[in-house]
Design a protein around this motif. Structure first.
Motif, PDB file in Angstrom:
ATOM      1  N   ILE A  48     -47.087  96.502   4.459  1.00 40.38           N
ATOM      2  CA  ILE A  48     -47.384  95.461   3.584  1.00 40.38           C
ATOM      3  C   ILE A  48     -48.512  94.603   4.052  1.00 40.38           C
ATOM      4  N   LYS A  49     -49.422  94.334   3.177  1.00 39.23           N
ATOM      5  CA  LYS A  49     -50.549  93.733   3.232  1.00 39.23           C
ATOM      6  C   LYS A  49     -50.559  92.163   2.657  1.00 39.23           C
ATOM      7  N   LEU A  50     -49.608  91.953   1.506  1.00 41.55           N
ATOM      8  CA  LEU A  50     -49.418  90.338   0.700  1.00 41.55           C
ATOM      9  C   LEU A  50     -47.950  90.434   0.741  1.00 41.55           C
ATOM     10  N   MET A  51     -47.437  89.142   0.905  1.00 44.59           N
ATOM     11  CA  MET A  51     -46.020  88.546   0.331  1.00 44.59           C
ATOM     12  C   MET A  51     -46.395  87.433  -0.631  1.00 44.59           C
ATOM     13  N   GLU A  52     -45.908  87.301  -1.722  1.00 42.24           N
ATOM     14  CA  GLU A  52     -46.229  85.978  -2.466  1.00 42.24           C
ATOM     15  C   GLU A  52     -44.618  85.679  -3.198  1.00 42.24           C
ATOM     16  N   LYS A  53     -44.491  84.432  -2.902  1.00 45.13           N
ATOM     17  CA  LYS A  53     -43.160  83.983  -3.718  1.00 45.13           C
ATOM     18  C   LYS A  53     -43.202  83.881  -5.190  1.00 45.13           C
ATOM     19  N   VAL A  54     -41.965  83.938  -5.901  1.00 44.30           N
ATOM     20  CA  VAL A  54     -41.954  84.010  -7.354  1.00 44.30           C
ATOM     21  C   VAL A  54     -41.064  82.971  -7.717  1.00 44.30           C
ATOM     22  N   ASN A  55     -41.872  81.901  -8.309  1.00 42.07           N
ATOM     23  CA  ASN A  55     -40.835  80.687  -8.892  1.00 42.07           C
ATOM     24  C   ASN A  55     -40.531  80.635 -10.173  1.00 42.07           C
ATOM     25  N   THR A  56     -39.603  79.948 -10.729  1.00 43.87           N
ATOM     26  CA  THR A  56     -39.138  80.101 -12.333  1.00 43.87           C
ATOM     27  C   THR A  56     -38.946  78.560 -12.342  1.00 43.87           C
ATOM     28  N   MET A  57     -39.054  78.024 -13.891  1.00 48.00           N
ATOM     29  CA  MET A  57     -38.979  76.852 -13.950  1.00 48.00           C
ATOM     30  C   MET A  57     -37.590  76.563 -14.332  1.00 48.00           C
ATOM     31  N   ILE A  58     -37.125  75.258 -13.798  1.00 45.15           N
ATOM     32  CA  ILE A  58     -35.777  74.868 -14.182  1.00 45.15           C
ATOM     33  C   ILE A  58     -35.910  73.448 -14.614  1.00 45.15           C
ATOM     34  N   PRO A  59     -34.877  72.890 -15.532  1.00 46.85           N
ATOM     35  CA  PRO A  59     -35.245  71.469 -16.007  1.00 46.85           C
ATOM     36  C   PRO A  59     -34.699  70.476 -14.896  1.00 46.85           C
ATOM     37  N   ALA A  60     -35.548  69.173 -14.963  1.00 48.08           N
ATOM     38  CA  ALA A  60     -35.163  68.120 -14.200  1.00 48.08           C
ATOM     39  C   ALA A  60     -34.815  67.118 -14.773  1.00 48.08           C
ATOM     40  N   VAL A  61     -33.657  66.359 -14.531  1.00 45.98           N
ATOM     41  CA  VAL A  61     -33.283  64.996 -15.397  1.00 45.98           C
ATOM     42  C   VAL A  61     -33.525  63.868 -14.977  1.00 45.98           C
ATOM     43  N   ASP A  62     -34.311  62.959 -15.861  1.00 43.82           N
ATOM     44  CA  ASP A  62     -34.356  61.626 -15.577  1.00 43.82           C
ATOM     45  C   ASP A  62     -33.240  60.782 -16.285  1.00 43.82           C
ATOM     46  N   ALA A  63     -32.306  60.465 -15.251  1.00 42.05           N
ATOM     47  CA  ALA A  63     -30.921  59.839 -15.835  1.00 42.05           C
ATOM     48  C   ALA A  63     -31.366  58.564 -16.437  1.00 42.05           C
ATOM     49  N   GLN A  64     -32.503  57.885 -16.022  1.00 41.57           N
ATOM     50  CA  GLN A  64     -32.919  56.578 -16.538  1.00 41.57           C
ATOM     51  C   GLN A  64     -33.359  56.602 -18.232  1.00 41.57           C
ATOM     52  N   LYS A  65     -33.908  57.838 -18.418  1.00 39.46           N
ATOM     53  CA  LYS A  65     -34.383  58.267 -19.908  1.00 39.46           C
ATOM     54  C   LYS A  65     -33.360  58.770 -20.860  1.00 39.46           C
ATOM     55  N   CYS A  66     -32.294  59.485 -20.294  1.00 36.70           N
ATOM     56  CA  CYS A  66     -31.217  60.184 -21.104  1.00 36.70           C
ATOM     57  C   CYS A  66     -30.312  59.250 -21.694  1.00 36.70           C
ATOM     58  N   THR A  67     -30.142  59.386 -22.892  1.00 36.38           N
ATOM     59  CA  THR A  67     -29.288  58.876 -23.710  1.00 36.38           C
ATOM     60  C   THR A  67     -28.145  59.330 -24.344  1.00 36.38           C
ATOM     61  N   GLY A  68     -27.800  60.535 -23.787  1.00 34.22           N
ATOM     62  CA  GLY A  68     -26.773  61.290 -24.070  1.00 34.22           C
ATOM     63  C   GLY A  68     -26.738  61.887 -25.327  1.00 34.22           C
ATOM     64  N   CYS A  69     -27.764  62.176 -26.179  1.00 37.33           N
ATOM     65  CA  CYS A  69     -27.744  62.526 -27.637  1.00 37.33           C
ATOM     66  C   CYS A  69     -27.170  64.061 -27.751  1.00 37.33           C
ATOM     67  N   ARG A  70     -27.150  64.920 -26.501  1.00 37.27           N
ATOM     68  CA  ARG A  70     -26.694  66.165 -26.391  1.00 37.27           C
ATOM     69  C   ARG A  70     -27.460  67.297 -26.947  1.00 37.27           C
ATOM     70  N   LYS A  71     -28.780  66.813 -27.716  1.00 36.55           N
ATOM     71  CA  LYS A  71     -29.579  67.900 -28.533  1.00 36.55           C
ATOM     72  C   LYS A  71     -29.918  69.094 -27.487  1.00 36.55           C
ATOM     73  N   CYS A  72     -30.108  68.773 -26.335  1.00 34.90           N
ATOM     74  CA  CYS A  72     -30.576  69.802 -25.220  1.00 34.90           C
ATOM     75  C   CYS A  72     -29.378  70.667 -25.037  1.00 34.90           C
ATOM     76  N   VAL A  73     -28.079  70.138 -24.929  1.00 34.80           N
ATOM     77  CA  VAL A  73     -26.998  71.008 -24.669  1.00 34.80           C
ATOM     78  C   VAL A  73     -26.454  71.802 -25.989  1.00 34.80           C
ATOM     79  N   GLN A 107     -36.405  61.731 -25.674  1.00 33.96           N
ATOM     80  CA  GLN A 107     -36.454  60.465 -24.804  1.00 33.96           C
ATOM     81  C   GLN A 107     -37.411  61.085 -23.512  1.00 33.96           C
ATOM     82  N   LYS A 108     -37.885  62.349 -23.631  1.00 36.08           N
ATOM     83  CA  LYS A 108     -38.661  62.916 -22.657  1.00 36.08           C
ATOM     84  C   LYS A 108     -38.022  62.703 -21.205  1.00 36.08           C
ATOM     85  N   ALA A 109     -36.634  62.969 -21.437  1.00 36.65           N
ATOM     86  CA  ALA A 109     -35.614  62.619 -20.028  1.00 36.65           C
ATOM     87  C   ALA A 109     -35.591  64.023 -19.216  1.00 36.65           C
ATOM     88  N   LEU A 110     -36.213  65.044 -19.772  1.00 41.46           N
ATOM     89  CA  LEU A 110     -36.224  66.473 -19.097  1.00 41.46           C
ATOM     90  C   LEU A 110     -37.649  66.711 -18.942  1.00 41.46           C
TER      91      LEU A 110
END
Length: 286
Positions: A48-73, A107-110
């Motif tokens: 083994i010469k090199l090891m690298e991490k693999v990350n993936t995107m997950i959504p983060a929620v800003d509760a102050q901006k979320c209005t509960g429209c549920r469009k994302c759901v 609302q750009k809550a995510l």
């Protein structure tokens, strides 16, 4: 040239065929896309010469901006989002990182966050470059790792892709850019049932293909009939013998231990290379 080696189930001999192909080729690249249980490294034993991490995107929620429209759901078909008791919840294990919820939220809550889902090991074994993807235990999908594995390889090299078993999304990701699909199957009723799944997938992708019959006990009548009915070429047949079983049980590469097996895999490679060359140029390379 990229050769994808695939089988309908685990234990058929996909990794056995893959590691022997790269050894027979010499200067080449072996990529283990079976990220849930990569075992090609057990045979090739890379430094083994090199090891690298693999990350993936997950959504983060800003509760102050979320209005509960549920469009994302409503958008998420994987049920990775739920709005419960005036709170938007994210189930990371179900998220497929499509980013649709982030783009859709009025609302750009995510926003985009990330987590590590696995890693990639890069090493060498003689003349063979060995690249192995490893998915963390409990993660739902290894597709982001497979995508990164394949995208990092130069196109002018002979690459053997040891695909995941079956015909799920991870297999599709593994074969979509391949120049040739080499299917591996056992000559049994159960083996043909699983072979049928991957053949239909390869046909759907329109890939040049052929079959290696592994664990040949002398009766190939069933699998030969299936291949005749579907115009599938059997490129080689590998015997089911005690010598080969002993070599594999010790974690050795058969083509390295026995010249007869080296000849089998070299012939498979030569045939594939000629067919890929013909597909690209219309001429057989001599």
């Amino acid at each position: 040239m990229q050769i994808a080696v695939l089988s309908g189930k685990g234990g058929t001999g996909k990794t056995f065929v893959s590691v022997n192909l790269v050894y027979a080729k010499g200067k080449s690249v072996y990529i283990d896309c079976d990220v849930e249980e990569p075992n090609g490294r057990l045979f090739l034993k890379p430094q083994i010469k090199l090891m690298e991490k693999v990350n993936t995107m997950i959504p983060a929620v800003d509760a102050q901006k979320c209005t509960g429209c549920r469009k994302c759901v409503e958008l998420c078909k994987f049920n990775a989002l739920a709005y419960i008791k005036n709170k938007l919840l994210v189930f990371q294990e179900l998220c497929h990182a499509c980013k649709g919820c982030v783009m859709l939220c009025p609302q750009k809550a995510l926003s985009e966050s990330s987590k590590q889902i696995g890693h990639i090991e890069r090493g060498v074994s003689g003349e063979v470059e060995v690249i192995t993807g490893v998915l963390n235990t409990g993660e739902a999908t290894g597709v982001p790792i497979i995508r990164k594995l394949i995208s990092s390889v130069q196109k002018d090299r002979t690459v053997v892709l040891d695909c995941p078993p079956g015909s799920a999304c991870s297999v599709m990701e593994s074969i979509k850019d391949a120049d040739f699909c080499l299917m591996v199957a056992e000559p049994t009723v159960f083996g043909i049932h699983n072979f049928d799944m991957i053949y239909k997938l390869v046909k759907l992708f329109g890939k040049p293909h052929a079959l290696v019959v592994n664990k040949d006990i002398g009766d190939r009548s069933l699998i030969e009939k299936y291949c005749d009915d579907n115009d599938i070429r059997i490129i080689a047949s590998i015997p089911y013998d005690s010598e080969l079983a002993l070599i594999n049980s010790k974690g050795f590469v058969a083509a390295k231990e026995n010249e007869r097996y080296w000849g089998i895999f070299k012939e498979i490679l030569d045939t594939i290379e000629q067919e890929v060359c013909y597909e690209a140029t219309g001429h057989i390379e001599r």
